[in-house]
Design an enzyme around this catalytic site. Sequence first.
Site, PDB file in Angstrom:
ATOM      1  N   HIS A 172      14.077  61.802 -38.084  1.00  0.00           N
ATOM      2  CA  HIS A 172      15.455  61.853 -37.564  1.00  0.00           C
ATOM      3  C   HIS A 172      15.731  60.634 -36.673  1.00  0.00           C
ATOM      4  CE1 HIS A 172      14.794  66.474 -37.884  1.00  0.00           C
ATOM      5  NE2 HIS A 172      15.605  66.129 -38.870  1.00  0.00           N
TER       6      HIS A 172
ATOM      7  N   LYS B 131      20.808  82.412 -36.147  1.00  0.00           N
ATOM      8  CA  LYS B 131      19.745  81.699 -36.864  1.00  0.00           C
ATOM      9  C   LYS B 131      18.542  81.521 -35.940  1.00  0.00           C
ATOM     10  CE  LYS B 131      18.874  77.559 -39.600  1.00  0.00           C
ATOM     11  NZ  LYS B 131      19.419  76.296 -40.087  1.00  0.00           N
TER      12      LYS B 131
ATOM     13  N   ARG C 219      15.359  62.444 -48.066  1.00  0.00           N
ATOM     14  CA  ARG C 219      13.948  62.157 -48.333  1.00  0.00           C
ATOM     15  C   ARG C 219      13.630  62.202 -49.814  1.00  0.00           C
ATOM     16  NH1 ARG C 219      12.258  66.704 -44.273  1.00  0.00           N
ATOM     17  NH2 ARG C 219      14.249  67.304 -45.149  1.00  0.00           N
TER      18      ARG C 219
ATOM     19  N   SER D  87      10.763  68.972 -40.152  1.00  0.00           N
ATOM     20  CA  SER D  87      10.702  69.933 -39.040  1.00  0.00           C
ATOM     21  C   SER D  87       9.937  71.172 -39.464  1.00  0.00           C
ATOM     22  CB  SER D  87      12.124  70.332 -38.606  1.00  0.00           C
ATOM     23  OG  SER D  87      12.850  69.217 -38.184  1.00  0.00           O
TER      24      SER D  87
HETATM   25  P1  ADP Z   1      19.670  70.787 -41.476  1.00  0.00           P
HETATM   26  O1  ADP Z   1      19.259  72.153 -41.018  1.00  0.00           O
HETATM   27  O2  ADP Z   1      21.139  70.519 -41.313  1.00  0.00           O
HETATM   28  O3  ADP Z   1      19.157  70.353 -42.830  1.00  0.00           O
HETATM   29  P2  ADP Z   1      17.628  69.124 -40.235  1.00  0.00           P
HETATM   30  O4  ADP Z   1      17.386  69.108 -38.772  1.00  0.00           O
HETATM   31  O5  ADP Z   1      16.564  69.737 -41.097  1.00  0.00           O
HETATM   32  O6  ADP Z   1      19.020  69.840 -40.403  1.00  0.00           O
HETATM   33  O7  ADP Z   1      17.896  67.658 -40.777  1.00  0.00           O
HETATM   34  C1  ADP Z   1      18.997  66.879 -40.358  1.00  0.00           C
HETATM   35  C2  ADP Z   1      19.159  65.685 -41.295  1.00  0.00           C
HETATM   36  O8  ADP Z   1      18.027  64.841 -41.191  1.00  0.00           O
HETATM   37  C3  ADP Z   1      19.268  66.053 -42.784  1.00  0.00           C
HETATM   38  O9  ADP Z   1      20.185  65.167 -43.413  1.00  0.00           O
HETATM   39  C4  ADP Z   1      17.873  65.824 -43.299  1.00  0.00           C
HETATM   40  O10 ADP Z   1      17.875  65.532 -44.699  1.00  0.00           O
HETATM   41  C5  ADP Z   1      17.480  64.601 -42.482  1.00  0.00           C
HETATM   42  N1  ADP Z   1      16.036  64.441 -42.364  1.00  0.00           N
HETATM   43  C6  ADP Z   1      15.105  65.349 -42.029  1.00  0.00           C
HETATM   44  N2  ADP Z   1      13.865  64.815 -41.985  1.00  0.00           N
HETATM   45  C7  ADP Z   1      14.012  63.503 -42.360  1.00  0.00           C
HETATM   46  C8  ADP Z   1      13.098  62.413 -42.547  1.00  0.00           C
HETATM   47  N3  ADP Z   1      11.785  62.550 -42.394  1.00  0.00           N
HETATM   48  N4  ADP Z   1      13.629  61.223 -42.913  1.00  0.00           N
HETATM   49  C9  ADP Z   1      14.960  61.073 -43.092  1.00  0.00           C
HETATM   50  N5  ADP Z   1      15.870  62.060 -42.944  1.00  0.00           N
HETATM   51  C10 ADP Z   1      15.407  63.267 -42.578  1.00  0.00           C
END
Ligand code: ADP
Length: 154
Positions: free
Chosen positions: A17, A41, A90, A127
Site C-alpha cells: 500500500h 465488518k 497485484r 493484508s
Molecule cells: P479493500 O478491502 O478495499 O480491497 P485493501 O486494504 O485490501 O482494501 O487494499 C486496498 C488497495 O490496495 C486495493 O486496491 C488493493 O488491490 C491494493 N493492494 C493491496 N496490496 C497491494 C500490494 N501488495 N501492491 C499493490 N497494491 C496492493
Amino acid sequence: MRKAIFPGTFDPFTVGHFSIVERGLTLFDEIIIAIGHNQSKKTLFPIAARMDMIRQAFEGYGRVAVRQYDSLTIDFAQSVGAGFILRGLRTVGDFEYEKTIADTHRAIGGVETVILFTESRYAHISSTVARDLIRFGKDISDFLPPDVKMIPPK
Ligand code: ADP
C-alpha cells in the site's frame, strides 16, 4: 489541484500500500488515505491502530492525509472534493473486482479510478497473509512500511 483518495480496509496497511501512495504522489497533489470503517465488518486491527500505523508511515509527508469513513466510497470522495480514486493491482484475481468497482464509481459519481500495478517485489504482500502470520506469532516487519512499528492488535 489533483486530489485522490486511496480507499481500503488496510488491516493492516502494508509496504505494498505504501508503495502505491508514494508512486501516486507523482500523479496527484494530495492523497487522502481513506480507511473504510464498517462497524459490522470484523477486522484484526482496531480502527485507531490502523490510523496510527498509517500516520507513522507518512510522518513528514505534507501531501498525504489519513481519514476514516463509514459511507459509500464515492460519497466520501465527493465530500472531500477528490476527483480520483487510487487503487493498486497485484494479480489478474484483483482485476475483475477492481474493474467492477471502478466502473460503478464512474457510472454513479463520474469519478475516475487510477490503478497502479504493484511493484513486482511487493506482489506477494497482502493484508490477509500478514494477519495469518500474526495469528501464528510470526514477525511481519517485512510486510510493513519503513519506520512503522506494529501496534499489537490485542
Ligand atoms: P479493500 O478491502 O478495499 O480491497 P485493501 O486494504 O485490501 O482494501 O487494499 C486496498 C488497495 O490496495 C486495493 O486496491 C488493493 O488491490 C491494493 N493492494 C493491496 N496490496 C497491494 C500490494 N501488495 N501492491 C499493490 N497494491 C496492493
